[in-house]
Design a protein around this motif. Structure first.
Motif, PDB file in Angstrom:
ATOM      1  N   GLY A   1      -0.591   7.129  -2.895  1.00 18.23           N
ATOM      2  CA  GLY A   1       0.627   7.935  -2.919  1.00 18.23           C
ATOM      3  C   GLY A   1       1.846   7.113  -3.294  1.00 18.23           C
ATOM      4  O   GLY A   1       2.711   7.559  -4.063  1.00 18.23           O
ATOM      5  N   LEU A   2       1.923   5.900  -2.754  1.00 19.12           N
ATOM      6  CA  LEU A   2       3.023   4.996  -3.110  1.00 19.12           C
ATOM      7  C   LEU A   2       2.978   4.635  -4.592  1.00 19.12           C
ATOM      8  O   LEU A   2       4.022   4.573  -5.265  1.00 19.12           O
ATOM      9  N   TYR A   3       1.779   4.416  -5.104  1.00 16.06           N
ATOM     10  CA  TYR A   3       1.617   4.059  -6.509  1.00 16.06           C
ATOM     11  C   TYR A   3       2.086   5.200  -7.413  1.00 16.06           C
ATOM     12  O   TYR A   3       2.788   4.977  -8.407  1.00 16.06           O
ATOM     13  N   MET A   4       1.703   6.415  -7.069  1.00 15.70           N
ATOM     14  CA  MET A   4       2.140   7.571  -7.851  1.00 15.70           C
ATOM     15  C   MET A   4       3.658   7.722  -7.807  1.00 15.70           C
ATOM     16  O   MET A   4       4.296   8.053  -8.815  1.00 15.70           O
ATOM     17  N   HIS A   5       4.234   7.465  -6.636  1.00 16.28           N
ATOM     18  CA  HIS A   5       5.700   7.527  -6.528  1.00 16.28           C
ATOM     19  C   HIS A   5       6.348   6.463  -7.408  1.00 16.28           C
ATOM     20  O   HIS A   5       7.361   6.728  -8.064  1.00 16.28           O
ATOM     21  N   ALA A   6       5.760   5.267  -7.438  1.00 15.95           N
ATOM     22  CA  ALA A   6       6.310   4.195  -8.260  1.00 15.95           C
ATOM     23  C   ALA A   6       6.266   4.547  -9.747  1.00 15.95           C
ATOM     24  O   ALA A   6       7.100   4.082 -10.530  1.00 15.95           O
ATOM     25  N   LEU A   7       5.289   5.397 -10.134  1.00 16.05           N
ATOM     26  CA  LEU A   7       5.195   5.823 -11.528  1.00 16.05           C
ATOM     27  C   LEU A   7       6.138   6.981 -11.842  1.00 16.05           C
ATOM     28  O   LEU A   7       6.215   7.420 -12.997  1.00 16.05           O
ATOM     29  N   GLY A   8       6.819   7.476 -10.805  1.00 17.60           N
ATOM     30  CA  GLY A   8       7.807   8.532 -11.021  1.00 17.60           C
ATOM     31  C   GLY A   8       7.333   9.932 -10.704  1.00 17.60           C
ATOM     32  O   GLY A   8       8.018  10.910 -11.044  1.00 17.60           O
ATOM     33  N   PHE A   9       6.201  10.077 -10.006  1.00 17.52           N
ATOM     34  CA  PHE A   9       5.668  11.401  -9.705  1.00 17.52           C
ATOM     35  C   PHE A   9       6.079  11.856  -8.308  1.00 17.52           C
ATOM     36  O   PHE A   9       6.195  11.053  -7.385  1.00 17.52           O
ATOM     37  N   SER A  10       6.250  13.150  -8.159  1.00 17.44           N
ATOM     38  CA  SER A  10       6.509  13.746  -6.850  1.00 17.44           C
ATOM     39  C   SER A  10       5.273  13.622  -5.970  1.00 17.44           C
ATOM     40  O   SER A  10       4.152  13.456  -6.464  1.00 17.44           O
TER      41      SER A  10
ATOM     42  N   TYR B   1       1.957  15.592  -6.734  1.00 20.01           N
ATOM     43  CA  TYR B   1       0.927  15.150  -7.675  1.00 20.01           C
ATOM     44  C   TYR B   1      -0.224  14.417  -6.982  1.00 20.01           C
ATOM     45  O   TYR B   1      -1.395  14.779  -7.177  1.00 20.01           O
ATOM     46  N   PRO B   2       0.035  13.371  -6.193  1.00 18.09           N
ATOM     47  CA  PRO B   2      -1.097  12.724  -5.523  1.00 18.09           C
ATOM     48  C   PRO B   2      -1.815  13.650  -4.551  1.00 18.09           C
ATOM     49  O   PRO B   2      -3.037  13.557  -4.390  1.00 18.09           O
ATOM     50  N   MET B   3      -1.081  14.571  -3.914  1.00 23.57           N
ATOM     51  CA  MET B   3      -1.716  15.497  -2.976  1.00 23.57           C
ATOM     52  C   MET B   3      -2.667  16.441  -3.702  1.00 23.57           C
ATOM     53  O   MET B   3      -3.815  16.629  -3.285  1.00 23.57           O
ATOM     54  N   LEU B   4      -2.213  17.015  -4.836  1.00 26.92           N
ATOM     55  CA  LEU B   4      -3.058  17.936  -5.584  1.00 26.92           C
ATOM     56  C   LEU B   4      -4.223  17.214  -6.266  1.00 26.92           C
ATOM     57  O   LEU B   4      -5.335  17.752  -6.358  1.00 26.92           O
ATOM     58  N   MET B   5      -3.965  15.987  -6.748  1.00 23.84           N
ATOM     59  CA  MET B   5      -5.054  15.226  -7.366  1.00 23.84           C
ATOM     60  C   MET B   5      -6.111  14.851  -6.334  1.00 23.84           C
ATOM     61  O   MET B   5      -7.313  14.840  -6.624  1.00 23.84           O
TER      62      MET B   5
ATOM     63  N   GLY C   1       1.862   8.909   1.521  1.00 31.20           N
ATOM     64  CA  GLY C   1       2.297   7.805   0.679  1.00 31.20           C
ATOM     65  C   GLY C   1       3.321   8.242  -0.332  1.00 31.20           C
ATOM     66  O   GLY C   1       4.316   7.548  -0.586  1.00 31.20           O
ATOM     67  N   GLY C   2       3.097   9.417  -0.938  1.00 30.22           N
ATOM     68  CA  GLY C   2       4.058   9.933  -1.898  1.00 30.22           C
ATOM     69  C   GLY C   2       5.375  10.323  -1.260  1.00 30.22           C
ATOM     70  O   GLY C   2       6.448  10.159  -1.867  1.00 30.22           O
ATOM     71  N   LEU C   3       5.324  10.815  -0.018  1.00 33.02           N
ATOM     72  CA  LEU C   3       6.539  11.251   0.661  1.00 33.02           C
ATOM     73  C   LEU C   3       7.438  10.091   1.075  1.00 33.02           C
ATOM     74  O   LEU C   3       8.655  10.152   0.952  1.00 33.02           O
TER      75      LEU C   3
END
Length: 238
Positions: free
Chosen positions: A36-45, A48-52, A155-157
């Protein structure tokens, strides 16, 4: 009365399955959070990681898919990459054919949710005789996916709130598989299958390198265990 007995059977299966998933909870919480942190670092909400995690549900593939989302549109390349990364699940499916028999509609979810860790537990766990086998495997699969989805979403949050270094987190899952392997070694009466797996993994790693050894390893193991099926079954029956 029959409905109450069915509910009790479901709850009994959940209680039996939960302890088996605790080691996976530790690993998925950390790696899912890192994803989740990685996806956030790439600029995604965080969506995205939750749905993936809900739909793809394949750790290695999800990390690769994150990079592909940032690149050029290449559906064929993405398809081939996904097949290569997740090809080992073909062999998992073959190994679970007998275990998934008689599970009814739950089989569809069991097939979808069979990741490495879930396969390890459902394949090797000693299910108590008073626990429904189908519901036990269903709850192992469901709990594992919940851990992964929750970790990825969290992680994304919080990715924009705290600095986090993900280096070394992949060792958590490696350690978990070592523990599962040792536990299975202790339970088995013969160790042919374990030795075949370790031997071919080492050989293919030396021949093909870390990036290309997985598929040939699985092919070699499948062929070897097919040829050695009768000796293995005789050893287990003693």
């Amino acid at each position: 009365m029959q409905k109450k007995e069915r509910q009790n059977a479901v709850l009994r299966a959940l209680r039996a399955a939960f302890p088996h998933t605790l080691p996976i909870l530790a690993g998925f919480a950390c790696i899912g959070f890192a994803y989740g942190l990685y996806m956030h670092a790439l600029g995604f909400s965080f969506v995205y990681p939750m749905l993936m995690a809900l739909t793809i549900y394949g750790g290695s593939l999800e990390f690769v898919a994150a990079e592909m989302l940032c690149g050029a549109f290449a559906p064929l390349e993405t398809l081939l990459m996904a097949l290569m990364i997740q090809a080992r699940h073909l062999f998992y499916g073959i190994a679970m054919l007998d275990k998934y028999k008689g599970t009814g509609k739950k089989k569809f979810y069991l097939i979808f949710a069979m990741c490495d860790e879930t396969f390890s537990v459902n394949c090797s766990a000693d299910i108590p005789p008073d626990v429904d086998r189908g519901w036990f495997m269903f709850f192992v699969s469901l709990l594992d996916q919940i851990y992964w989805v929750t970790g990825a979403a969290l992680g994304g949050l919080v990715g924009n709130l705290i600095p986090f270094n993900t280096e070394g987190l992949d060792f958590v899952m490696t350690a978990m598989f070592v523990v599962i392997f040792l536990d299975q070694w202790k339970k088995d009466k013969q160790h042919i299958s374990a030795l075949v797996g370790v031997g071919f993994a080492a050989l293919c790693l030396a021949l093909f390198g870390a990036d290309g050894f997985m598929l040939p390893t699985m092919l070699c193991i499948l062929c070897a265990l097919t040829l050695l099926r009768r000796p293995i079954e005789k050893g287990d029956a003693k």
